[in-house]
Design an enzyme around this catalytic site. Sequence first.
Site, PDB file in Angstrom:
ATOM      1  N   ARG A 216      67.823 119.037 -25.449  1.00  0.00           N
ATOM      2  CA  ARG A 216      67.890 119.912 -24.271  1.00  0.00           C
ATOM      3  C   ARG A 216      68.059 119.103 -22.991  1.00  0.00           C
ATOM      4  O   ARG A 216      68.876 119.447 -22.142  1.00  0.00           O
ATOM      5  CB  ARG A 216      66.637 120.799 -24.175  1.00  0.00           C
ATOM      6  CG  ARG A 216      66.585 121.860 -25.267  1.00  0.00           C
ATOM      7  CD  ARG A 216      65.351 122.721 -25.168  1.00  0.00           C
ATOM      8  NE  ARG A 216      64.159 121.884 -25.265  1.00  0.00           N
ATOM      9  CZ  ARG A 216      62.963 122.206 -24.799  1.00  0.00           C
ATOM     10  NH1 ARG A 216      62.772 123.349 -24.189  1.00  0.00           N
ATOM     11  NH2 ARG A 216      61.938 121.394 -24.936  1.00  0.00           N
TER      12      ARG A 216
ATOM     13  N   ASN B 160      65.211 125.958 -26.927  1.00  0.00           N
ATOM     14  CA  ASN B 160      64.917 125.873 -28.358  1.00  0.00           C
ATOM     15  C   ASN B 160      64.643 127.280 -28.880  1.00  0.00           C
ATOM     16  O   ASN B 160      63.957 128.063 -28.233  1.00  0.00           O
ATOM     17  CB  ASN B 160      63.663 125.022 -28.608  1.00  0.00           C
ATOM     18  CG  ASN B 160      63.921 123.538 -28.487  1.00  0.00           C
ATOM     19  OD1 ASN B 160      65.055 123.086 -28.522  1.00  0.00           O
ATOM     20  ND2 ASN B 160      62.861 122.780 -28.328  1.00  0.00           N
TER      21      ASN B 160
END
Length: 92
Positions: free
Chosen positions: A20, A38
């Site tokens: 990320r 996520n």
Amino acid sequence: MLSACYQIIARGRVQGVGFRYGTSQIAKKMDIDGSVENLNNGTVEIIAQGNCKVLEQFIKQIKKGPTPYSKVTALQITKINPEKLVHNFVIK
């Protein structure tokens, strides 16, 4: 300037490996708006909005894996209607 918005679901080793953060760094450098998050099933959802040509390059970078520890095995890319996005890229 033609722009588009995509939902990208990344599969593979994409959680717990800086995916990320790496994705957000690439997006910010390329002036792409959106988010990365996520999901409970082990995948990562990316919402990316920006110039079509730039988005193509962004997707290529994500396929390679935004960090040395990540390994993308598949990307599911869906064109979506642009959301009310902040002009920024955020990690959720």
